[in-house]
Design a protein around this motif. Structure first.
Motif, mmCIF file in Angstrom:
data_model
loop_
_atom_site.group_PDB
_atom_site.id
_atom_site.type_symbol
_atom_site.label_atom_id
_atom_site.label_comp_id
_atom_site.label_asym_id
_atom_site.label_seq_id
_atom_site.Cartn_x
_atom_site.Cartn_y
_atom_site.Cartn_z
ATOM 1 N N PRO A 1 48.764 45.519 38.808
ATOM 2 C CA PRO A 1 50.078 45.080 39.278
ATOM 3 C C PRO A 1 50.189 43.563 39.262
ATOM 4 N N SER A 2 51.394 43.071 39.250
ATOM 5 C CA SER A 2 51.632 41.635 39.276
ATOM 6 C C SER A 2 51.037 41.032 40.543
ATOM 7 N N GLY A 3 50.409 39.869 40.394
ATOM 8 C CA GLY A 3 49.832 39.188 41.546
ATOM 9 C C GLY A 3 48.456 39.669 41.936
ATOM 10 N N PHE A 4 47.788 40.458 41.078
ATOM 11 C CA PHE A 4 46.451 40.961 41.401
ATOM 12 C C PHE A 4 45.485 39.805 41.627
ATOM 13 N N HIS A 5 44.476 40.065 42.453
ATOM 14 C CA HIS A 5 43.429 39.075 42.696
ATOM 15 C C HIS A 5 42.310 39.280 41.679
ATOM 16 N N ALA A 6 41.939 38.202 40.978
ATOM 17 C CA ALA A 6 40.822 38.249 40.035
ATOM 18 C C ALA A 6 39.568 37.723 40.720
ATOM 19 N N THR A 7 38.494 38.477 40.625
ATOM 20 C CA THR A 7 37.272 38.142 41.346
ATOM 21 C C THR A 7 36.454 37.072 40.627
ATOM 22 N N SER A 8 35.567 36.455 41.389
ATOM 23 C CA SER A 8 34.556 35.543 40.869
ATOM 24 C C SER A 8 33.208 36.235 40.987
ATOM 25 N N ASN A 9 32.120 35.506 40.692
ATOM 26 C CA ASN A 9 30.802 36.098 40.926
ATOM 27 C C ASN A 9 30.195 35.622 42.239
ATOM 28 N N HIS A 10 30.988 34.953 43.078
ATOM 29 C CA HIS A 10 30.549 34.543 44.405
ATOM 30 C C HIS A 10 30.801 35.674 45.411
ATOM 31 N N PRO A 11 30.138 35.634 46.566
ATOM 32 C CA PRO A 11 30.477 36.593 47.617
ATOM 33 C C PRO A 11 31.943 36.450 48.016
ATOM 34 N N GLU A 12 32.649 37.573 48.084
ATOM 35 C CA GLU A 12 34.060 37.559 48.462
ATOM 36 C C GLU A 12 34.282 38.530 49.620
ATOM 37 N N TYR A 13 35.093 38.092 50.565
ATOM 38 C CA TYR A 13 35.417 38.896 51.736
ATOM 39 C C TYR A 13 36.906 39.244 51.690
ATOM 40 N N VAL A 14 37.204 40.484 52.068
ATOM 41 C CA VAL A 14 38.590 40.954 52.097
ATOM 42 C C VAL A 14 38.910 41.416 53.511
ATOM 43 N N CYS A 15 40.054 40.989 54.014
ATOM 44 C CA CYS A 15 40.512 41.403 55.341
ATOM 45 C C CYS A 15 41.189 42.764 55.228
ATOM 46 N N MET A 16 40.574 43.787 55.803
ATOM 47 C CA MET A 16 41.107 45.144 55.726
ATOM 48 C C MET A 16 42.237 45.356 56.730
ATOM 49 N N GLU A 17 42.086 44.741 57.884
ATOM 50 C CA GLU A 17 43.100 44.711 58.922
ATOM 51 C C GLU A 17 42.810 43.471 59.756
ATOM 52 N N ARG B 1 32.025 40.306 40.490
ATOM 53 C CA ARG B 1 31.709 39.668 39.221
ATOM 54 C C ARG B 1 32.986 39.096 38.632
ATOM 55 N N MET B 2 32.861 38.275 37.624
ATOM 56 C CA MET B 2 33.989 37.524 37.122
ATOM 57 C C MET B 2 35.056 38.395 36.468
ATOM 58 N N ASP B 3 36.315 37.982 36.713
ATOM 59 C CA ASP B 3 37.467 38.507 35.983
ATOM 60 C C ASP B 3 37.708 39.998 36.181
ATOM 61 N N CYS B 4 37.369 40.489 37.361
ATOM 62 C CA CYS B 4 37.636 41.883 37.695
ATOM 63 C C CYS B 4 38.699 41.953 38.791
ATOM 64 N N VAL B 5 39.036 43.158 39.194
ATOM 65 C CA VAL B 5 39.995 43.365 40.286
ATOM 66 C C VAL B 5 39.311 44.171 41.378
ATOM 67 N N ILE B 6 39.893 44.104 42.580
ATOM 68 C CA ILE B 6 39.351 44.849 43.720
ATOM 69 C C ILE B 6 40.283 46.011 44.017
ATOM 70 N N VAL B 7 39.716 47.201 44.085
ATOM 71 C CA VAL B 7 40.488 48.401 44.392
ATOM 72 C C VAL B 7 40.109 48.872 45.791
ATOM 73 N N ARG B 8 41.122 49.101 46.612
ATOM 74 C CA ARG B 8 40.870 49.621 47.959
ATOM 75 C C ARG B 8 40.891 51.139 47.923
ATOM 76 N N ARG B 9 39.824 51.723 48.430
ATOM 77 C CA ARG B 9 39.736 53.181 48.518
ATOM 78 C C ARG B 9 39.452 53.529 49.977
ATOM 79 N N GLY B 10 40.497 53.729 50.741
ATOM 80 C CA GLY B 10 40.335 53.991 52.172
ATOM 81 C C GLY B 10 39.788 52.771 52.872
ATOM 82 N N ASP B 11 38.601 52.924 53.468
ATOM 83 C CA ASP B 11 37.967 51.814 54.167
ATOM 84 C C ASP B 11 36.922 51.106 53.321
ATOM 85 N N SER B 12 36.880 51.380 52.029
ATOM 86 C CA SER B 12 35.898 50.738 51.156
ATOM 87 C C SER B 12 36.598 50.029 50.004
ATOM 88 N N LEU B 13 35.829 49.186 49.329
ATOM 89 C CA LEU B 13 36.352 48.391 48.227
ATOM 90 C C LEU B 13 35.470 48.582 47.001
#
Length: 372
Positions: free
Chosen positions: A36-52, A63-75
């Motif tokens: 989708p438009s505005g997707f977040h592209a990942t780096s190879n550094h540790p990344e944290y996502v706020c679930m709530e 890893r570089m140039d990927c996207v993060i998919v939320r599946r319930g309480d996991s990523l």
């Protein structure tokens, strides 16, 4: 000396900037293989996502140039081409918590010294740089990760063009310092050429002198292996008893040979579809704790791009992934850093000398009884 992994220092998620940050937004993938438009592209550094609000999760295997998919309480981190329609993709282009995403670039104390002054000379590795410390660090690291990690070697064909370097790599595999080998058609072909003809691209692997009809040798190798059907069967039928591929087969070390548009043959094991090659290499990138890439610019950059700079171990420990790139060309080692793998340690030297020195040190350590 006893090798000690550097500790991981997570961000202080109790700070106001994190506790007041919004949950990361998601949107459905509009179709298979599209984000989708505005997707977040990942780096190879540790990344944290706020679930709530107030609940942050460290993304595994970023890893570089990927996207993060939320599946319930996991990523889950995915290449965009692997998205399925309806996958909930994390959105956000900021990296400091504003969109519920935080990229953490200072998690490890790697021991690399910083310049005491704002201006100083020789802050990047070049062919003039002494690499004694890099060698010593790698010796200790390989001794540690042989038992406690996952060591990946990414090799170009130059390793098989020399008698001593080929023998050194064979010893590293035999002694457990290689858990998987990644290469292309050329490395395997010329290693088998050396086993059958004692040449590499038609030159004697010791004297480097061209031999008569030597330019046919690698073609004869390819033809022979294709007739027998597999590298393993060729080794058996031709009674091959030395070399990199022989040692991988003997000690059941897996190898992946990724195809190239310029390949001759290729060997039957070569994965011709580049995306299937990527899929075959990815599980090893997820497990890697140490990577040594030698004399192969394209393979080094490709594997560097799919390798995280950290790994979350089964016990929850977060450790760095060490990435060494060895090449006689400064351009090659700089190219990897310029493609995002800034954590890579460059050693600018002849790869044959490098691998022989490495093998001799580790052999000596083993013969002395493996002191701690």
């Amino acid at each position: 000396m006893t090798f000690k992994l550097p500790g991981y220092c997570p961000p202080d998620l109790t700070r106001e900037r994190f506790s007041s940050a919004p949950a990361a937004l998601t949107a459905e993938a509009p179709g298979n293989g599209t984000a989708p438009s505005g997707f977040h592209a990942t780096s190879n550094h540790p990344e944290y996502v706020c679930m709530e609000p107030g609940k942050w999760i460290l993304v595994r295997e970023s890893r570089m140039d990927c996207v993060i998919v939320r599946r319930g309480d996991s990523l889950e981190v995915l290449e965009p081409r692997r998205l399925k329609q309806g996958d909930r993709v994390v959105l956000g282009r900021t990296e400091n918590g504003e969109d519920g995403i935080f990229v953490h670039t200072e998690g490890f104390d790697t021991g690399r010294s910083s310049a005491p002054d704002k201006f100083s000379f020789r802050i990047r590795g070049t062919r003039e740089t002494p690499f004694s410390k890099s060698y010593d660090a790698l010796y200790d690291l390989l001794r540690h990760d042989r038992e406690h990690g996952y060591i990946v070697w990414v090799l170009g064909p130059a390793v098989a063009f020399d008698q001593d370097s080929r023998r050194a790599m064979q010893g590293l595999i035999r002694n457990g310092f290689c858990h998987v080998l990644l290469a292309g058609n050329a490395l395997a072909t010329h290693d088998l050429e050396a086993a059958m003809f004692q040449t590499g691209l038609g030159q004697d692997i010791y004297t480097q002198e061209p031999v008569r009809h030597g330019h046919y040798h690698h073609l004869d190798v390819l033809n022979t292996v294709r007739q027998y059907g597999t590298i393993k069967e060729t080794i058996r039928e031709m009674k091959i008893s030395d070399g990199i591929m022989y040692t991988c087969e003997k000690y059941r070390v897996p190898y992946i040979l990724a195809g190239s548009i310029r390949d001759d043959g290729p060997l039957p094991e070569v994965v011709a579809d580049v995306y299937k090659s990527q899929d075959a290499m990815r599980p090893h990138a997820k497990k890697a704790t140490t990577v040594v890439a030698m004399a192969t610019q394209l393979h080094s950059i490709a594997f560097g791009n799919m390798t995280p700079s950290y790994r979350v171990m089964e016990n929850g420990l977060v450790r760095p992934v060490y990435f060494y790139i060895v090449d006689i060309s400064e351009f090659s080692v700089d190219k990897l850093a310029n493609r995002g793998s800034v954590q890579a340690t460059a050693v600018v030297t002849n790869v044959q000398d490098f691998i022989v020195n490495l093998s001799r040190n580790l052999d000596s350590w083993q013969q002395e009884g493996q002191p701690s």
